[in-house]
Scaffold this active site. Structure first.
Site, PDB file in Angstrom:
ATOM      1  N   ASN A  32      36.568  41.267  23.413  1.00 51.22           N
ATOM      2  CA  ASN A  32      36.724  42.470  24.234  1.00 51.22           C
ATOM      3  C   ASN A  32      37.448  43.514  23.389  1.00 51.22           C
ATOM      4  O   ASN A  32      38.149  43.157  22.447  1.00 51.22           O
ATOM      5  CB  ASN A  32      37.613  42.175  25.432  1.00 51.22           C
ATOM      6  CG  ASN A  32      36.895  41.416  26.521  1.00 51.22           C
ATOM      7  OD1 ASN A  32      35.918  40.736  26.265  1.00 51.22           O
ATOM      8  ND2 ASN A  32      37.400  41.537  27.732  1.00 51.22           N
ATOM      9  N   ASP A  46      35.274  36.729  28.267  1.00 46.03           N
ATOM     10  CA  ASP A  46      34.873  35.868  29.378  1.00 46.03           C
ATOM     11  C   ASP A  46      33.982  34.716  28.932  1.00 46.03           C
ATOM     12  O   ASP A  46      33.937  33.688  29.578  1.00 46.03           O
ATOM     13  CB  ASP A  46      34.130  36.703  30.433  1.00 46.03           C
ATOM     14  CG  ASP A  46      35.085  37.663  31.119  1.00 46.03           C
ATOM     15  OD1 ASP A  46      36.083  37.186  31.671  1.00 46.03           O
ATOM     16  OD2 ASP A  46      34.851  38.891  31.068  1.00 46.03           O
ATOM     17  N   LYS A  55      27.361  29.956   8.231  1.00 46.70           N
ATOM     18  CA  LYS A  55      26.871  31.276   8.640  1.00 46.70           C
ATOM     19  C   LYS A  55      25.402  31.197   9.082  1.00 46.70           C
ATOM     20  O   LYS A  55      24.575  30.619   8.365  1.00 46.70           O
ATOM     21  CB  LYS A  55      27.018  32.246   7.466  1.00 46.70           C
ATOM     22  CG  LYS A  55      26.670  33.649   7.845  1.00 46.70           C
ATOM     23  CD  LYS A  55      26.817  34.619   6.691  1.00 46.70           C
ATOM     24  CE  LYS A  55      26.344  35.980   7.116  1.00 46.70           C
ATOM     25  NZ  LYS A  55      26.169  36.882   5.986  1.00 46.70           N
ATOM     26  N   LYS A  66      40.187  40.982  42.939  1.00 51.75           N
ATOM     27  CA  LYS A  66      40.586  40.125  41.815  1.00 51.75           C
ATOM     28  C   LYS A  66      41.938  39.472  42.102  1.00 51.75           C
ATOM     29  O   LYS A  66      42.155  38.306  41.797  1.00 51.75           O
ATOM     30  CB  LYS A  66      40.708  41.014  40.560  1.00 51.75           C
ATOM     31  CG  LYS A  66      40.235  40.366  39.299  1.00 51.75           C
ATOM     32  CD  LYS A  66      40.121  41.382  38.178  1.00 51.75           C
ATOM     33  CE  LYS A  66      38.677  41.652  37.817  1.00 51.75           C
ATOM     34  NZ  LYS A  66      38.525  42.539  36.673  1.00 51.75           N
TER      35      LYS A  66
HETATM   36  N1  CTP Z   1      42.207  36.851  32.481  1.00 51.32           N
HETATM   37  C1  CTP Z   1      42.598  35.621  32.010  1.00 51.32           C
HETATM   38  N2  CTP Z   1      41.650  34.737  31.536  1.00 51.32           N
HETATM   39  C2  CTP Z   1      40.354  35.080  31.531  1.00 51.32           C
HETATM   40  C3  CTP Z   1      39.944  36.343  32.009  1.00 51.32           C
HETATM   41  C4  CTP Z   1      40.910  37.214  32.473  1.00 51.32           C
HETATM   42  O1  CTP Z   1      43.779  35.312  32.001  1.00 51.32           O
HETATM   43  N3  CTP Z   1      39.458  34.215  31.058  1.00 51.32           N
HETATM   44  C5  CTP Z   1      43.224  37.751  33.039  1.00 51.32           C
HETATM   45  C6  CTP Z   1      43.438  39.033  32.253  1.00 51.32           C
HETATM   46  O2  CTP Z   1      44.468  38.878  31.304  1.00 51.32           O
HETATM   47  C7  CTP Z   1      43.845  39.993  33.361  1.00 51.32           C
HETATM   48  C8  CTP Z   1      43.056  39.501  34.568  1.00 51.32           C
HETATM   49  O3  CTP Z   1      42.746  38.142  34.293  1.00 51.32           O
HETATM   50  O4  CTP Z   1      45.193  39.892  33.700  1.00 51.32           O
HETATM   51  C9  CTP Z   1      41.798  40.248  34.871  1.00 51.32           C
HETATM   52  O5  CTP Z   1      41.012  40.353  33.713  1.00 51.32           O
HETATM   53  P1  CTP Z   1      39.622  41.098  33.750  1.00 51.32           P
HETATM   54  O6  CTP Z   1      38.974  41.000  32.404  1.00 51.32           O
HETATM   55  O7  CTP Z   1      39.805  42.467  34.348  1.00 51.32           O
HETATM   56  O8  CTP Z   1      38.890  40.239  34.826  1.00 51.32           O
HETATM   57  P2  CTP Z   1      37.803  39.135  34.736  1.00 51.32           P
HETATM   58  O9  CTP Z   1      38.325  37.887  35.346  1.00 51.32           O
HETATM   59  O10 CTP Z   1      37.280  39.018  33.353  1.00 51.32           O
HETATM   60  O11 CTP Z   1      36.710  39.710  35.728  1.00 51.32           O
HETATM   61  P3  CTP Z   1      35.445  40.671  35.463  1.00 51.32           P
HETATM   62  O12 CTP Z   1      35.057  40.481  34.024  1.00 51.32           O
HETATM   63  O13 CTP Z   1      34.441  40.159  36.416  1.00 51.32           O
HETATM   64  O14 CTP Z   1      35.903  42.056  35.786  1.00 51.32           O
END
Ligand code: CTP
Length: 401
Positions: free
Chosen positions: A211, A279, A289, A340
């Protein structure tokens, strides 16, 4: 003049490593800030720095030997271990850490560390292989569990010619950590875990999924929490922003590494999840590679990463009292963030709009809405450091109740 250090006494145990020379500078700078330093040299340390130079810089007697009767007559080791406001070990060698973890008391340094009733901060310094050795990592985990604070080690070139984690933190960082440990701020005695930065999920040895995240907001929050006297475990993916001083930095690469590091860092009073965790990861990482194969595109199978925040927020035992998540959204920000918060089970969520045009992603400012049980609370646009200070103060207030 640094008020947190003025008039404070620091028992500085200097271990035997090449980084011991930096401890002389540490003595000088601590004294510049108004602290008194009582130096203790291990036998090995005397191979690297002389008792005379430590004593001259500290303007105090140097303690060296457990069985030095004059010392015992002047001040016994029990008394010496308690005369200080803080015990600092710099450099903390692999051997000293092992002694501490094992509870040894066979020389002055280890005896003082066993006898003290004060907080202990260590600045490990050793070769990268030694630091990464399972025995040393086991000892580090034991010491963390015992409440020992760490400054570093950091990554860098070493005197032995190798590169990696194991290098002693620089003196200003050790001073920040000492300042935070001695702070009487509202978070003194509280442990807070902060995740920050992106994670990198390798596809093959040269490619990864990630990300976007500079780590700026997480770094600012960790720094603000340490500034209020909190003991901060800062678990960071590969971020652009260097980590703050005064916190215990745990560098990680992947979401699974980050989850493991968070679990290792617990228990904590609060946990703040600012990391932009990827994610997904590829189900099977290639060891070599991947080569382009005519027109055929690679068949990458993805699998979902663990949700670190949800895992901690939903712990049935040992859950931090306050779990704070972030929600970076590009549309329907408040609705998505509120959903969330419910889904993940965290106490608070900090929502922000990261859509293109806001300039928030990678920028210096942020505009957030804090969602708690009491509902959404919009904060005006401000510097990320100001958001961090305001949030740190709110966390301190919540933990005080
Ligand atoms: N987070 C986490 N572990 C993950 C994904 C997210 O700890 N695998 C935490 C992030 O650090 C943040 C919160 O969850 O505090 C929300 O992260 P975000 O990326 O906005 O949400 P997602 O769960 O990834 O949801 P989406 O991608 O559907 O928006």
């Amino acid at each position: 003049m640094d008020t947190a250090l003025t008039g404070k006494q620091i028992l500085l145990i200097i271990g035997g490593g090449i980084a011991a020379f930096k401890s002389l500078d540490l003595i000088r700078r601590l004294r510049d800030r108004g602290a008194g330093v009582m130096p203790v040299l291990t036998r090995a340390a005397e191979e690297f720095v002389t008792p005379l130079s430590a004593s001259a810089l500290a303007a105090q007697k140097v303690y060296r030997d457990l069985f030095d009767l004059t010392d015992e007559a002047e001040m016994g080791h029990i008394e010496l271990s308690r005369a200080a406001d803080l015990v600092v070990v710099a450099p903390a060698t692999a051997d000293l850490m092992a002694k501490m973890a094992g509870g040894h008391a066979d020389d002055l340094a280890s005896t003082l560390l066993m006898a003290t009733d004060k907080r202990v901060l260590i600045a490990p310094a050793m070769n990268v292989r030694m630091w990464e050795h399972p025995a040393c990592q086991r000892n580090a985990a034991t010491l963390r569990g015992d409440g020992v604070m760490f400054a570093g080690p950091v990554e860098g070139a070493m005197a032995c010619g190798e590169f990696g984690p194991g290098r002693m933190a620089e003196v200003p960082e050790i001073i920040d950590a000492i300042t935070s440990a001695l702070s009487n701020g509202p978070l003194a005695g509280q442990h807070i875990v902060v995740t920050s930065g992106p994670t990198h999920e390798p596809i093959d040895p040269v490619r990864y999924i990630a990300n976007r995240s500079s780590g700026a907001q997480g770094t600012a929050i960790a720094s603000a929490l340490a500034g209020l006297g909190g003991k901060v475990s800062f678990i960071t993916g590969p971020a652009e922003m260097p980590p703050p001083g005064g916190v215990h930095v745990i560098p990680v690469q992947t979401a699974r590494d980050m989850q493991e590091a968070v679990i290792q860092a617990l228990p904590a009073d609060a946990a703040v999840f600012t990391a932009a965790v990827a994610d997904w990861r590829v189900a099977a990482q290639a060891d070599t590679k991947m080569k382009k194969n005519g027109n055929a595109l690679p068949d990458l199978k993805l699998t979902e990463n663990p949700d670190i925040l949800a895992g901690v927020a939903q712990m049935t035992q040992g859950r931090p009292r306050l779990v704070v998540g972030f929600a970076a959204e590009t549309h329907d920000v408040l609705d998505h963030a509120a959903a969330k918060r419910q889904r993940k089970g965290c106490d608070w969520i900090v929502a922000n709009d990261v859509s293109a045009g806001t300039g928030i992603m990678g920028g210096a400012e942020n505009e957030v809405t804090l969602i708690t049980d009491a509902g959404p609370e919009h904060w005006p646009r401000m510097e990320k450091t100001a958001v961090a200070r305001q949030l740190a103060q709110r966390i301190a207030d919540a933990l005080a109740t």
